[in-house]
Design an enzyme around this catalytic site. Structure first.
Site, mmCIF file in Angstrom:
data_model
loop_
_atom_site.group_PDB
_atom_site.id
_atom_site.type_symbol
_atom_site.label_atom_id
_atom_site.label_comp_id
_atom_site.label_asym_id
_atom_site.label_seq_id
_atom_site.Cartn_x
_atom_site.Cartn_y
_atom_site.Cartn_z
ATOM 1 N N ARG A 1 0.828 -1.218 0.000
ATOM 2 C CA ARG A 1 0.000 0.000 0.000
ATOM 3 C C ARG A 1 0.862 1.267 0.000
ATOM 4 O O ARG A 1 0.480 2.290 0.600
ATOM 5 C CB ARG A 1 -0.966 0.033 1.195
ATOM 6 N N LYS B 1 0.303 -8.425 13.746
ATOM 7 C CA LYS B 1 -0.983 -8.676 13.093
ATOM 8 C C LYS B 1 -1.183 -10.184 13.153
ATOM 9 O O LYS B 1 -0.474 -10.928 12.469
ATOM 10 C CB LYS B 1 -0.925 -8.175 11.652
ATOM 11 N N GLU C 1 -6.252 -11.989 7.999
ATOM 12 C CA GLU C 1 -5.935 -12.052 6.568
ATOM 13 C C GLU C 1 -4.799 -13.021 6.276
ATOM 14 O O GLU C 1 -3.917 -12.741 5.469
ATOM 15 C CB GLU C 1 -5.607 -10.637 6.044
ATOM 16 N N ARG D 1 -2.564 -5.717 16.986
ATOM 17 C CA ARG D 1 -3.639 -5.120 16.176
ATOM 18 C C ARG D 1 -4.970 -5.835 16.396
ATOM 19 O O ARG D 1 -5.029 -7.069 16.438
ATOM 20 C CB ARG D 1 -3.257 -5.118 14.693
ATOM 21 N N LYS E 1 -8.013 0.146 14.540
ATOM 22 C CA LYS E 1 -8.269 1.068 13.425
ATOM 23 C C LYS E 1 -9.387 2.035 13.806
ATOM 24 O O LYS E 1 -10.325 1.646 14.511
ATOM 25 C CB LYS E 1 -8.658 0.291 12.167
ATOM 26 N N ASP F 1 -12.172 -0.586 7.534
ATOM 27 C CA ASP F 1 -10.783 -0.552 7.076
ATOM 28 C C ASP F 1 -10.432 0.756 6.388
ATOM 29 O O ASP F 1 -10.251 0.770 5.176
ATOM 30 C CB ASP F 1 -10.525 -1.738 6.137
ATOM 31 N N GLU G 1 -4.477 4.582 0.971
ATOM 32 C CA GLU G 1 -4.966 3.369 0.309
ATOM 33 C C GLU G 1 -6.376 3.546 -0.258
ATOM 34 O O GLU G 1 -6.629 3.210 -1.403
ATOM 35 C CB GLU G 1 -4.943 2.201 1.303
#
Lengths: 640, 640
Positions: B136, B256, B260, B293, B334, B339, B367
């Site tokens: 990103r 993280k 994902e 995170r 976040k 997101d 992003e």
């Protein structure tokens, strides 16, 4: 490739069993020449007397590749004018198996319908950051290169033999999108081509090379690649001479020019005939040919502009050039006007250039037909295309001088990822030799050879015979095309290409769907067809259902010839198609224990994915059109 | 990086001009310590008597980083308890410029609101085949690595100085998606971290490392990464000890996990508190922290399943763990529940864990906000978030212990691709120091420092002040989010994520659009908010327009508080937004001749792309909703 891995590779349609009937006989092979030697090597021990199978050269006016055979007095005889014919005759006997040695029959003559039966590999030397080692390859890596270097060619030898057994006689070994490294195969990496050509040669297969139109600049250091520039003409002539000095039977060049970012003659204000002819002239002294792809269109189209039609592009670009190409320039035309979709009309270019040698290009690699994760036997599709009577005089096979296809082969143990996709490679070769063959009989041949005579053939037919139409039924409806995920082209994304520059749209809104390509109100593409097709496609009433949305934008309530509305047809076919995928998986269970366990496991894994993916297609397509049309399913099934 | 290239790099907000006022004065710097030395180096020659600016250590109860300053009898005095405070005080004087030496003023005290003000780099060592050198990243390559090897760190030194001038005191240098090579920064490539830490140290910035939760397996050869396994705990303890032996002021780890595709404690049946605490325990003896995170959700969701709601995931996973994290485990949340979309409500997790140290994570790299091709000043967005009164007691800034952001910096000559995106990096640091600052005043600071005091500031304000809302106006409407091209996330694709496993849907059909997240009829996400927000968002009448489609599925005819219908709002904002982009380009013309020509050229090129892209967004969104709703534009404008 190590011997271990070679042993692990599936023997496809040439297992030892396939040669059993011949090996059990006394065989005489007469004649000289490299391909006759190949036949002798295949036969093993030969005899001079009392042969039960005789292969010999003769003068039968069968041409370079034809053969004749008959059986009389307990002796099977294969005759050919030339060594290549003897090789093809030998593989014909292999296909016949024990039947070649039973009864008596008069002379049968076999001559190929197409002078060139060619496979194009889209293999890269360097792994491409987006497209990988093999562009649109779904069978592992390249059999020629790995990570920038040539591979051991043992497996290519096996491949050459497999191809020869289907009748293939030409192979282009590298990707038509020619990147920097691959361009050099023409010059300082020519040695790699020499090595590959030596492996193909004993099987009667000539090697061709995809080249960049910009090679004079990229490789020659010239300031231009203008095809009318004398320096450029000289460079191509000299470079080609060097290629033939190294490979006397080199086949020629394949060029994708002015297409999807590749350089071409437009950059110099020249026509595609100018572009093709400079290469043709360089090749002519050596008997080589250039395959010039007609896949030229604007891939930076504005989706807002409805007057531009990608389907029109090849005809608009090339038809005016008919008669301007050299004899050894072959115009290579995709079978449909768009891009190897599951269902397209036949390209009108095939009928539009009587003074040009046209090769029809098919796609064995299943870019848009399930990527070798779905079992899709393409024989019936190709058979339908080749037999399509495009003009009042001739069908597509009659109009085409050659048949070319993009290969589906990689370094996968089963060669083609999905083991059942071998049947597509096999069928392509057979149809290129004889387009009138019944694709289901070809499937029988493959099953017999590759899986053996004792498998449940009825189950395999039930899985594969209709598999192309099954795939069609759960993907883009009624010839509208695409609706695939952009980039990799696998799986559904109805709007994936709808607002892109690629020229592939469906125009679905609340009222209806489809592309108006009529002369009356649309892009006028129907006008590119000869009669009666021009009028048939123009007419909403006469247009075949399966191509309706390719040619017309219609309301969801439009009633098809089948009696169903478009929207209900979409729902029905998608429910039925996904159900058929489940049924295919069930049918495969009947082969348990009849095939190699690893092959069985691979097919099961793919069928699981096909069932999952077909349900995903069903649900995305149905939900998309339900959300858009608001029409309920008449049968009240689950739409998400 | 060569000196040549360094010279070519834009000086951002620390050009020589910025220090002119100080350099013209007699300055005294008192005290010892590395950061005091840094101040001395910045000042150049110092004096012992008759100083016009005095910087010295004192005991003012300002903490490690605070400073005070006043001006009396023609002398400006900066006081700090510790060297870091003196450094920040010095840069404060830089910002003031000549104003620091005019008039007289009483003592002002400046203490950072956040103890840690941190930038996360998503830089890779090896170029990732999909995500590239910087995940990103839209500003060229990494300033730390190139193609697998560390770079010369001269530019990092310049970067460290720029960051210190904004108040940043922590940097994580590698991607939170930790691949094989990058994992080794923790062990055999630790030397590269040592080198970077040495460059950041003189500017008061501690270096952090993203680590893989599976490091004990990947690097340690252990059979498990189970956080409750003694061997695993021992491995983390030993490994961390070795890190601190090499970098005594090492900041800690960023993780993280279970997100994902990254490994995490779920793989061992453990909670995220268990996972975070094993790292926290290893770091605690050395004063380090782990940033854990909260970005954990099911990225393999079935789009057909409307009960699963990605927005709920972080709260559902983490709120029950409140109180279970070690003191030095920081939960990094976040700012919104999805997101980094252009418009999201504030994440309810921020209010849900009073017994946990929460860091709020912002995204400076654009992003989802134009990827530094669109001029989008994010200061107003962040200011709005930080000032949002999430509970009756506190706003987001008050609830957060730290502010963290993903950096937008690369090896681009302007640091940030789009030169105007420098303002975002600058604003982030300033808001992390003091969230109550007016973002438009911060913009003034950046303009003064980076572009000089003589540029047309009104034009810049007209371009940037509303640029975030402008971007919002031509992209996904009313808080619904996404509608971007899958993968790279640039440009429009309304259905791009609609049928994917990513949990990001808009559910547009013929009747309406939006996600029902109410307790009454939807996913119940509104129930995660404290009052009054839980009821405000639940209520169709009270929900703010800009978040309407985030919380509710409504008919296209639904009337907004603004008086417009949803569909007309979509058309109006998209026409207006694209028009605003054209206006922004026109406004920039006013700066011609006032800025560096290369910077001017870069901004023009980006504005051209913004104008093009905004029109593309306008047309795709409008056409999509027109096709779906069938509603005409009340003003009859062109919809394709």
């Amino acid at each position: 490739m190590s011997i271990d891995k070679l042993a692990a590779a599936h023997s496809a349609w040439l297992p030892p069993r396939a040669l059993q009937a011949i090996k059990a006989r006394r065989v005489a092979v007469h004649g000289a020449g490299r391909l006759v030697e190949t036949v002798r090597e295949e036969v093993g021990t030969t005899v001079t007397e009392d042969a039960e199978l005789i292969l010999r050269l003769s003068s039968e006016r069968l041409g370079d590749e034809g053969f004749a055979l008959y059986r009389r007095d307990g002796v099977t005889v294969v005759l050919a004018d030339a060594p290549a014919g003897l090789l093809y005759g030998f593989f014909h006997v292999v296909r016949l198996g024990e039947a070649a040695f039973a009864g008596e029959w008069p002379v049968e003559r076999h001559v190929p319908a197409m002078r060139r039966r060619m496979l194009d590999h889209w293999d890269n030397i360097d792994v491409h950051p987006v497209m990988g080692q093999v562009e649109r390859g779904y069978s592992g890596g390249s059999i020629f290169w790995r990570d920038g270097v040539p591979r051991d060619l043992d497996r290519v030898r096996v491949y050459a033999r497999l191809l020869a057994a289907t009748g293939i006689n030409a192979v282009a070994i590298n990707n038509v999108n020619v990147h920097a490294t691959e361009a050099r195969l023409l010059t300082d990496r020519l040695g790699e081509v020499v090595a590959v050509a030596e492996v193909f040669r004993p099987y009667g297969i000539r090697v061709h090379l995809s080249v960049s139109f910009a090679a004079p600049v990229m490789l020659g250091g010239l300031p231009t690649a203008d095809p009318l520039d004398e320096g450029v003409r000289g460079w191509w002539a000299q470079t080609t001479q060097r290629v033939y000095a190294a490979i006397p039977d080199f086949g020629g060049y394949v060029v994708k020019a002015d297409s999807e970012g590749q350089p071409g003659p437009f950059g110099y204000g020249r026509s595609h005939a100018d572009g093709a002819n400079v290469l043709a002239d360089a090749l002519a002294p050596f008997g080589g040919v250039v395959h010039w792809r007609a896949f030229v269109y604007n891939h930076r189209q504005d989706w807002r502009d409805r007057s531009t039609d990608r389907a029109r592009a090849a005809y608009d670009h090339f038809a005016p050039l008919d008669g301007k190409f050299r004899d050894n320039a072959i115009l290579q035309v995709k079978h449909g006007p768009i891009d190897f979709q599951t269902r397209e009309p036949v390209s009108p270019v095939i009928a539009a250039m009587p003074a040009t040698s046209v090769a029809v290009e098919l796609q064995v690699t299943q870019e848009y037909t399930g990527q070798q994760r779905h079992a899709v036997y393409l024989g019936p599709m190709w058979s339908e295309i080749l037999g399509f009577r495009l003009t009042s005089e001739a069908d597509v096979a009659g109009l085409a001088r050659e048949l070319v296809a993009v290969s589906n082969v990689g370094d996968d143990p089963f060669w083609t990822g999905h083991p059942l996709a071998q049947a597509n490679l096999y069928a392509f070769g057979r149809l290129a030799w004889d387009p009138t063959l019944d694709p289901l009989s070809i499937l029988d041949e493959w099953v017999d050879l590759a899986l053996g005579p004792d498998v449940d053939r009825a189950a395999l037919h039930a899985i594969l015979d209709d598999s192309w139409r099954t795939y069609e039924s759960y993907t883009a409806p009624l010839g509208v095309g695409f609706m695939v995920r952009p980039g990799h082209h696998y799986g559904p994304d109805v709007d994936g290409y709808e607002y892109t520059p690629w020229g592939t749209y469906h125009f679905a809104d609340r009222e209806g769907v489809g592309v108006d390509r009529t002369r009356a109100t649309g892009t006028g593409f129907t006008g590119q067809y000869p009669q009666p097709w021009s009028d048939v496609y123009e007419s909403l009433e006469r247009c075949p259902d399966e191509l309706l949305l390719f040619f017309h934008h219609v309301p969801y309530e439009h009633v098809l010839h089948s009696g169903s509305t478009v929207i209900q047809h979409i729902y029905d076919t998608h429910f039925a198609g996904a159900e058929r995928a489940v049924e295919m998986r069930r049918l495969w269970e009947r082969l348990a224990g009849q095939v190699d366990p690893e092959l069985d496991a691979r097919v099961r894994e793919r069928l699981d994915e096909q069932v999952r993916s077909a349900a995903e297609w069903r649900d995305q397509i149905n939900t998309y059109f339900h959300r858009k049309s608001g029409e309920p399913d008449a049968k009240g099934r689950q739409i998400y």
